[in-house]
Design an enzyme around this catalytic site. Structure first.
Site, short mmCIF file in Angstrom:
data_model
loop_
_atom_site.label_atom_id
_atom_site.label_comp_id
_atom_site.label_asym_id
_atom_site.label_seq_id
_atom_site.Cartn_x
_atom_site.Cartn_y
_atom_site.Cartn_z
N GLU A 35 -88.32 -37.54 -24.77
CA GLU A 35 -87.35 -36.85 -24.23
C GLU A 35 -86.34 -36.53 -25.39
O GLU A 35 -85.88 -35.20 -25.65
CB GLU A 35 -86.39 -37.43 -23.08
CG GLU A 35 -85.26 -36.66 -22.82
CD GLU A 35 -85.48 -35.38 -22.23
OE1 GLU A 35 -84.44 -34.68 -21.81
OE2 GLU A 35 -86.64 -35.05 -22.05
N HIS A 83 -87.75 -34.52 -28.24
CA HIS A 83 -87.83 -33.08 -27.61
C HIS A 83 -86.50 -32.34 -27.90
O HIS A 83 -86.29 -31.50 -28.58
CB HIS A 83 -88.20 -32.92 -26.26
CG HIS A 83 -88.36 -31.61 -25.81
ND1 HIS A 83 -88.90 -30.56 -26.60
CD2 HIS A 83 -87.62 -31.14 -24.79
CE1 HIS A 83 -88.71 -29.47 -25.86
NE2 HIS A 83 -87.94 -29.88 -24.77
N HIS A 126 -87.12 -23.31 -17.53
CA HIS A 126 -86.81 -23.93 -19.08
C HIS A 126 -88.13 -23.66 -19.60
O HIS A 126 -88.21 -23.26 -21.04
CB HIS A 126 -86.74 -25.41 -18.93
CG HIS A 126 -86.29 -26.04 -20.08
ND1 HIS A 126 -85.34 -25.54 -21.26
CD2 HIS A 126 -86.64 -27.30 -20.54
CE1 HIS A 126 -85.42 -26.31 -22.15
NE2 HIS A 126 -86.02 -27.51 -21.99
N HIS A 143 -102.59 -20.11 -8.56
CA HIS A 143 -102.85 -20.29 -10.06
C HIS A 143 -104.03 -19.88 -10.28
O HIS A 143 -104.36 -18.98 -11.62
CB HIS A 143 -102.24 -21.46 -10.46
CG HIS A 143 -102.19 -21.62 -12.26
ND1 HIS A 143 -101.58 -20.81 -12.94
CD2 HIS A 143 -102.83 -22.67 -13.00
CE1 HIS A 143 -101.72 -20.86 -14.22
NE2 HIS A 143 -102.38 -22.27 -14.33
N HIS A 188 -103.99 -26.80 -22.99
CA HIS A 188 -104.05 -25.60 -22.03
C HIS A 188 -102.72 -25.11 -22.07
O HIS A 188 -102.70 -23.81 -21.95
CB HIS A 188 -104.19 -26.06 -20.47
CG HIS A 188 -104.29 -25.33 -19.52
ND1 HIS A 188 -105.42 -24.27 -19.76
CD2 HIS A 188 -103.77 -24.99 -18.37
CE1 HIS A 188 -105.30 -23.40 -18.65
NE2 HIS A 188 -104.36 -23.88 -17.82
#
Length: 349
Positions: free
Chosen positions: A82, A85, A146, A259, A319
């Site tokens: 976290e 990032h 986000h 999806h 992906h």
């Protein structure tokens, strides 16, 4: 035609913007890893981590942090993703400030100015969504926004890179009608890819990736029980904590199934666009179409591999990244189609 123009033909600021694109890819990858490792709440406060500039490491620091946040004790495998990032995202913001300053100081009428300023404003908004992701405890609407913001930031920086690269397709006037007909088609392709990415974001935000652990069927059926009303309810209340998700299985299956259907629609349309690009009659268009198709094939393979290998985190991150590259391929094609120069009598117009 090579992807990048010669250094003499590029506009000023190309190198800094391209570096920013590379950093944006790293930021996106780290953000995806953080999300998939369930480290989105690895630091329950913002912008610090348990009150630390980095994260609590010494025993007494961990003890104080656990006392301050008894419901969210320190987990070292979640704090560092976290915070790394966050710092990577901050570095991207600083690079964008540099791009804006460079553009303003250049004062060249052909130098893009509005786009760098817009990108900086968008990154500031993206930082706010990063804060809300933590303060609103992984509320799916914010987490998805986000994620989409990360893809948008990368796309905008890539668009600026293309503009500074200063390279256009050139085609004979006889193919102008095909070029005009292609413009709405490439825009539709861009919209379809964006919608599919949004579906993917909603899937991960609601922990629906594992709702269909088999392929090509889902839950052993072609049409399993699904609850689309709850699965796509964007009016769900905030909190208290969405870690692990709150939807029932039927709702998650509806998201995952959607999806998959989106992947089929995307694949078929981009295959159609592949043939349309090849009909434009110029080598650069055929090359762009080939690159798009290769990325699409890799993305489909990674999606199936996710299910076949029970969603390993490295495949899941790949992906997401290849999805970003598929989006960049659409941005590139749209830019080149809309800026293509038609040659009439040896004169480019």
């Amino acid at each position: 035609m090579a992807l990048f123009n010669t250094a003499a033909q590029r506009k000023a600021g190309f190198r800094l913007t391209f570096i920013s694109c590379l950093v944006a890819v790293i930021v996106l990858a780290m953000g995806v890893f953080t999300r998939l490792a369930d480290a989105g709440l690895g630091c329950p406060d913002w912008p610090t981590c348990y009150g630390h500039v980095l994260w609590p490491s010494a025993d007494h620091e961990v003890a104080r942090a656990n006392e301050a946040y008894p419901d969210m004790p320190v987990e070292h495998d979640k704090t560092w993703p976290e915070m790394i990032h966050r710092y990577l995202a901050s570095s991207l913001g600083l690079l964008t400030i540099g791009i804006v300053i460079f553009s303003l100081r250049k004062r060249d009428p052909e130098q893009p100015m509005k786009l760098p300023i817009f990108i900086l404003a968008f990154i500031i908004l993206q930082g706010m969504f990063g804060m809300w992701t933590v303060t609103l405890k992984l509320w799916p609407q914010v987490v998805t926004s986000h994620l989409l913001g990360g893809f948008t930031t990368l796309s905008l920086l890539w668009l600026l890179t293309l503009r500074l690269n200063n390279q256009r397709w050139q085609l004979p006037a006889i193919n102008e009608a095909k070029l005009q007909a292609l413009k709405p088609l490439v825009l539709i392709g861009l919209v379809i890819v964006v919608c599919q990415i949004a579906l993917g974001g909603w899937t991960t935000s609601n922990y629906a990736a594992i709702a269909c652990p088999d392929f090509p069927q889902c839950q052993g059926a072609w049409l399993p029980p699904m609850n689309f009303g709850d699965g796509f309810n964007v009016n769900q209340h905030i909190g208290p904590n969405y870690l692990g998700g709150t939807m029932d299985n039927a709702a998650r299956v509806a998201i995952h199934f959607s999806h998959r259907v989106g992947a089929m629609v995307t694949g078929l349309y981009l295959l159609f666009l592949f043939f349309k690009l090849r009909q434009l009659g110029i080598a650069p268009a055929r090359k762009s179409a080939g690159v798009m198709l290769a990325i699409l094939a890799l993305q489909i393979g990674l999606g199936i591999s996710n299910i076949a290998f029970s969603f390993p985190i490295n495949v899941a991150v790949a992906h997401n990244l290849v999805g970003a590259f598929l989006l960049l391929s659409q941005v590139t094609i749209c830019y080149l189609v809309f800026t293509a120069a038609v040659i009439r009598g040896g004169i480019r117009v």
